[in-house]
Design an enzyme around this catalytic site. Sequence first.
Site, short mmCIF file in Angstrom:
data_model
loop_
_atom_site.label_atom_id
_atom_site.label_comp_id
_atom_site.label_asym_id
_atom_site.label_seq_id
_atom_site.Cartn_x
_atom_site.Cartn_y
_atom_site.Cartn_z
N HIS A 124 0.81 -1.23 0.00
CA HIS A 124 0.00 0.00 0.00
C HIS A 124 0.84 1.28 0.00
CE1 HIS A 124 -3.66 -2.43 1.68
NE2 HIS A 124 -3.45 -2.62 0.40
N CYS A 135 1.57 14.11 -13.18
CA CYS A 135 2.53 13.46 -14.08
C CYS A 135 3.26 12.30 -13.42
CB CYS A 135 3.53 14.49 -14.61
SG CYS A 135 4.69 15.10 -13.35
N GLY A 194 -1.76 -9.05 12.70
CA GLY A 194 -2.33 -7.73 12.94
C GLY A 194 -3.04 -7.10 11.75
P1 OAD Z 1 -7.18 -2.65 10.39
O1 OAD Z 1 -7.31 -1.46 11.25
O2 OAD Z 1 -8.29 -2.96 9.46
O3 OAD Z 1 -6.95 -3.94 11.29
C1 OAD Z 1 -6.00 -3.94 12.34
C2 OAD Z 1 -5.98 -5.32 12.95
O4 OAD Z 1 -4.95 -5.36 13.91
C3 OAD Z 1 -7.28 -5.71 13.64
O5 OAD Z 1 -7.65 -7.02 13.23
C4 OAD Z 1 -6.91 -5.68 15.13
O6 OAD Z 1 -7.62 -6.65 15.88
C5 OAD Z 1 -5.44 -6.02 15.07
N1 OAD Z 1 -4.64 -5.51 16.19
C6 OAD Z 1 -4.77 -4.33 16.87
N2 OAD Z 1 -3.80 -4.19 17.78
C7 OAD Z 1 -3.02 -5.31 17.68
C8 OAD Z 1 -1.83 -5.76 18.33
N3 OAD Z 1 -1.24 -5.05 19.30
N4 OAD Z 1 -1.32 -6.96 17.96
C9 OAD Z 1 -1.89 -7.71 16.99
N5 OAD Z 1 -3.01 -7.33 16.34
C10 OAD Z 1 -3.56 -6.14 16.67
O7 OAD Z 1 -5.78 -2.52 9.60
P2 OAD Z 1 -5.31 -3.34 8.31
O8 OAD Z 1 -5.83 -4.71 8.31
O9 OAD Z 1 -3.84 -3.12 8.20
O10 OAD Z 1 -5.14 0.64 3.37
O11 OAD Z 1 -6.03 -2.51 7.17
C11 OAD Z 1 -5.82 -2.84 5.84
C12 OAD Z 1 -5.79 -1.60 4.99
O12 OAD Z 1 -6.98 -0.83 5.24
C13 OAD Z 1 -4.67 -0.62 5.34
O13 OAD Z 1 -3.44 -0.94 4.71
C14 OAD Z 1 -5.21 0.68 4.80
C15 OAD Z 1 -6.64 0.59 5.26
O14 OAD Z 1 -7.56 1.27 4.46
C16 OAD Z 1 -4.59 1.64 2.70
O15 OAD Z 1 -4.10 2.61 3.24
C17 OAD Z 1 -4.65 1.45 1.22
#
Ligand code: OAD
Length: 255
Positions: A124, A135, A194
């Site tokens: 990402h 551009c 995570g």
């Molecule tokens: P999310 O915010 O959707 O999910 C975060 C996950 O981390 C959740 O399942 C939580 O339960 C878990 N979590 C929180 N604290 C934790 C810890 N200390 N240890 C382990 N797990 C933990 O974030 P992503 O899955 O990364 O896209 O989201 C995916 C994409 O959605 C991101 O890359 C971003 C967003 O829109 C873009 O920016 C394109």
Amino acid sequence: MTTHMDSMMAAAASLLTMARRVVVFTGAGVSAESGIGTFRDALTGHWSRFDPQQLASQEGFAADPGLVWRWYIERLTSVENALPNRGHAAIAVLETIFPEFTLVTQNVDDLHERAGNRNVLHLHGHIGRFHCNGCGAPYTRCAGDREAPMPPQCPFCTDYVRPSVVWFGEMLPEQEMFQAWSAAERCDVLLVVGTSGVVYPAAQLPTLARRRGARVIEVNVEESALSDIAEITLLGPSGVILPRLVDAMQHHQGR
Ligand code: OAD
């Protein structure tokens, strides 16, 4: 007395010690203990407080480029002030153990690199990089850009500069995608850490690996959309679980 967690940890460590080709696939949760906000956590997640269409889409940028610029600069500042946590450090150790190791992240921060991982595939993009929205020319930030209310303008075409992150509706970087998908198709174990597993195409990786015969292990503070695909889910913060997993692997190898 052996707890359920101990036996799950031992089972995960045993799968990893037998593996040669390993993919680690991370999301915002791995950086949460460094103080970097996740996206979907109920109270503190970015998308629980702000509208993603406003802050992470071409339409949002066209409607209010200043708002989008200031939001990303604020997030960049929090990344720059953060330090890698014990979860990042454990993943850096994993890279030194396996003959074939691929780290794929959805995170736009650089904490994996600062923890010591050498090859990180950022699906990402990068919050610390910038390019012209018109551009595509790469842009190096100048003094004053950080405090500016509006994005800088491209020196070549005068269109606005934007952060080099993937917004909703945009393609993932081709090279990173190719390498990540190839690694997931070939791996023996995929360790997913995570992520809520709801953003596609990135969230396909664990399913792809599983279909090709890999064992999937998950680390998360709660069950996610990927827990059904995972053979083992280790529930807890990655900064606690991952160092324990590395220890358990060493213990397993020493037996
Ligand atoms: P999310 O915010 O959707 O999910 C975060 C996950 O981390 C959740 O399942 C939580 O339960 C878990 N979590 C929180 N604290 C934790 C810890 N200390 N240890 C382990 N797990 C933990 O974030 P992503 O899955 O990364 O896209 O989201 C995916 C994409 O959605 C991101 O890359 C971003 C967003 O829109 C873009 O920016 C394109």
